[in-house]
Design an enzyme around this catalytic site. Structure first.
Site, PDB file in Angstrom:
ATOM      1  N   LYS A 101     -57.264 -31.598  14.763  1.00  3.99           N
ATOM      2  CA  LYS A 101     -55.849 -31.975  14.728  1.00  3.99           C
ATOM      3  C   LYS A 101     -55.528 -32.574  13.356  1.00  3.99           C
ATOM      4  O   LYS A 101     -56.336 -33.295  12.783  1.00  3.99           O
ATOM      5  CB  LYS A 101     -55.548 -32.997  15.831  1.00  3.99           C
ATOM      6  CG  LYS A 101     -55.501 -32.363  17.211  1.00  3.99           C
ATOM      7  CD  LYS A 101     -55.161 -33.376  18.282  1.00  3.99           C
ATOM      8  CE  LYS A 101     -53.774 -33.930  18.208  1.00  3.99           C
ATOM      9  NZ  LYS A 101     -52.725 -33.101  18.810  1.00  3.99           N
ATOM     10  N   SER A 102     -54.333 -32.319  12.879  1.00  2.00           N
ATOM     11  CA  SER A 102     -53.953 -32.781  11.546  1.00  2.00           C
ATOM     12  C   SER A 102     -53.896 -34.304  11.459  1.00  2.00           C
ATOM     13  O   SER A 102     -54.126 -34.864  10.383  1.00  2.00           O
ATOM     14  CB  SER A 102     -52.620 -32.171  11.119  1.00  2.00           C
ATOM     15  OG  SER A 102     -51.574 -32.616  11.945  1.00  2.00           O
ATOM     16  N   TYR A 104     -56.018 -36.449  12.579  1.00  2.00           N
ATOM     17  CA  TYR A 104     -57.345 -36.892  12.143  1.00  2.00           C
ATOM     18  C   TYR A 104     -57.677 -36.367  10.748  1.00  2.00           C
ATOM     19  O   TYR A 104     -58.238 -37.087   9.918  1.00  2.00           O
ATOM     20  CB  TYR A 104     -58.421 -36.465  13.152  1.00  2.00           C
ATOM     21  CG  TYR A 104     -58.496 -37.388  14.342  1.00  2.00           C
ATOM     22  CD1 TYR A 104     -58.921 -38.708  14.195  1.00  2.00           C
ATOM     23  CD2 TYR A 104     -58.153 -36.954  15.608  1.00  2.00           C
ATOM     24  CE1 TYR A 104     -59.006 -39.563  15.277  1.00  2.00           C
ATOM     25  CE2 TYR A 104     -58.229 -37.804  16.709  1.00  2.00           C
ATOM     26  CZ  TYR A 104     -58.671 -39.109  16.534  1.00  2.00           C
ATOM     27  OH  TYR A 104     -58.735 -39.966  17.610  1.00  2.00           O
ATOM     28  N   THR A 125     -68.849 -29.403  23.062  1.00  2.00           N
ATOM     29  CA  THR A 125     -69.392 -30.483  22.240  1.00  2.00           C
ATOM     30  C   THR A 125     -68.674 -30.429  20.905  1.00  2.00           C
ATOM     31  O   THR A 125     -68.675 -29.402  20.228  1.00  2.00           O
ATOM     32  CB  THR A 125     -70.916 -30.336  22.046  1.00  2.00           C
ATOM     33  OG1 THR A 125     -71.551 -30.471  23.329  1.00  2.00           O
ATOM     34  CG2 THR A 125     -71.460 -31.401  21.103  1.00  2.00           C
ATOM     35  N   GLU A 127     -67.916 -32.036  17.027  1.00  2.00           N
ATOM     36  CA  GLU A 127     -68.537 -32.779  15.941  1.00  2.00           C
ATOM     37  C   GLU A 127     -67.438 -33.292  15.026  1.00  2.00           C
ATOM     38  O   GLU A 127     -66.583 -32.526  14.579  1.00  2.00           O
ATOM     39  CB  GLU A 127     -69.488 -31.880  15.155  1.00  2.00           C
ATOM     40  CG  GLU A 127     -70.272 -32.609  14.079  1.00  2.00           C
ATOM     41  CD  GLU A 127     -69.759 -32.334  12.678  1.00  2.00           C
ATOM     42  OE1 GLU A 127     -69.930 -33.195  11.807  1.00  2.00           O
ATOM     43  OE2 GLU A 127     -69.178 -31.265  12.455  1.00  2.00           O
ATOM     44  N   GLN A 146     -57.586 -28.938  18.739  1.00  2.00           N
ATOM     45  CA  GLN A 146     -56.719 -27.941  19.376  1.00  2.00           C
ATOM     46  C   GLN A 146     -57.490 -26.649  19.592  1.00  2.00           C
ATOM     47  O   GLN A 146     -58.239 -26.197  18.729  1.00  2.00           O
ATOM     48  CB  GLN A 146     -55.499 -27.648  18.514  1.00  2.00           C
ATOM     49  CG  GLN A 146     -54.542 -26.669  19.210  1.00  2.00           C
ATOM     50  CD  GLN A 146     -53.287 -26.424  18.414  1.00  2.00           C
ATOM     51  OE1 GLN A 146     -53.338 -25.942  17.299  1.00  2.00           O
ATOM     52  NE2 GLN A 146     -52.158 -26.755  19.009  1.00  2.00           N
ATOM     53  N   TYR A 160     -70.653 -13.706  26.255  1.00  2.00           N
ATOM     54  CA  TYR A 160     -71.604 -14.805  26.099  1.00  2.00           C
ATOM     55  C   TYR A 160     -72.453 -14.939  27.364  1.00  2.00           C
ATOM     56  O   TYR A 160     -73.666 -15.129  27.304  1.00  2.00           O
ATOM     57  CB  TYR A 160     -70.839 -16.098  25.817  1.00  2.00           C
ATOM     58  CG  TYR A 160     -71.718 -17.230  25.366  1.00  2.00           C
ATOM     59  CD1 TYR A 160     -72.110 -17.338  24.031  1.00  2.00           C
ATOM     60  CD2 TYR A 160     -72.168 -18.200  26.250  1.00  2.00           C
ATOM     61  CE1 TYR A 160     -72.912 -18.372  23.603  1.00  2.00           C
ATOM     62  CE2 TYR A 160     -72.974 -19.231  25.832  1.00  2.00           C
ATOM     63  CZ  TYR A 160     -73.348 -19.323  24.505  1.00  2.00           C
ATOM     64  OH  TYR A 160     -74.158 -20.348  24.091  1.00  2.00           O
ATOM     65  N   GLN A 170     -72.750 -26.004  29.767  1.00  2.00           N
ATOM     66  CA  GLN A 170     -73.109 -27.345  29.293  1.00  2.00           C
ATOM     67  C   GLN A 170     -72.127 -28.390  29.802  1.00  2.00           C
ATOM     68  O   GLN A 170     -70.946 -28.133  29.956  1.00  2.00           O
ATOM     69  CB  GLN A 170     -73.223 -27.393  27.773  1.00  2.00           C
ATOM     70  CG  GLN A 170     -71.917 -27.231  27.021  1.00  2.00           C
ATOM     71  CD  GLN A 170     -72.120 -27.131  25.516  1.00  2.00           C
ATOM     72  OE1 GLN A 170     -73.206 -26.844  25.024  1.00  2.00           O
ATOM     73  NE2 GLN A 170     -71.058 -27.355  24.778  1.00  2.00           N
TER      74      GLN A 170
END
Length: 178
Positions: A101-102, A104, A125, A127, A146, A160, A170
């Site tokens: 997101k902009s 952050y 997950t 990062e 987003q 997948y 997960q």
């Protein structure tokens, strides 16, 4: 599509900007062409107190400090892992891309860009890299990234799930697997 295929749980039909007691939040929920996700209150913050080498084939869990909090402070030039509150089930004809997101990004906090492949499912997950020379905060239960959904007019040949992907299903923060 998200409702019909139960792609996202829990799912917010509209963008949420205010919390309890009308406090401002970093928005989450449905956006114009995507979905803004939240992170849980469980974080793994990278530390180098053991002078470890980061190796994706032999990842040392001691490289992280586990934190459970509504706010995570990421040290300067370091990173933290968290997982989405939302659980995803991606349809066979959809590719999803996770972007930061902009709000952050404007603070020097970058979310790793990652795909969610057709028929992948689980908590994502995330990062967060703190690219600044100052400590940086991440807020649990508020918008952090987003998801953009790209729908194909045909299903993929091998998904997948078909490949037996190692991150299928997960839950919570998942460390690298060789």
């Amino acid at each position: 599509m998200a409702i019909n295929h139960e792609m996202i749980k829990p799912f917010e039909l509209e963008q949420v900007r205010l919390g309890k007691n009308e406090e401002k939040l970093i928005s989450y929920g449905t956006s114009s062409y995507g979905y803004d996700v939240r992170c849980s209150n469980e974080f793994k913050v990278f530390t180098n107190i053991n002078s470890a080498t980061v190796d994706p084939k032999r990842f040392d869990e001691d490289s992280f400090v586990d934190i459970q909090s509504e706010v995570c402070v990421i040290p300067p030039n370091s990173f933290a892992l968290a997982s989405t509150i939302e659980y995803f089930k991606i349809p066979r004809n959809v590719l999803t891309i996770c972007l930061g997101k902009s709000t952050y990004a404007r603070c020097g906090i970058i979310v790793n860009v990652t795909p969610l492949e057709p028929e992948w499912e689980g908590h994502v997950t995330l990062e967060f890299s703190n690219t600044t020379s100052l400590p940086a905060k991440i807020y649990a239960n508020e918008g952090v990234a987003q998801m953009l959904f790209l729908e194909s007019d045909e299903e993929c040949e091998i998904s997948y799930k078909d490949r037996g992907g190692k991150y299928q299903g997960q839950r919570g923060v998942t460390l690298p697997k060789a």
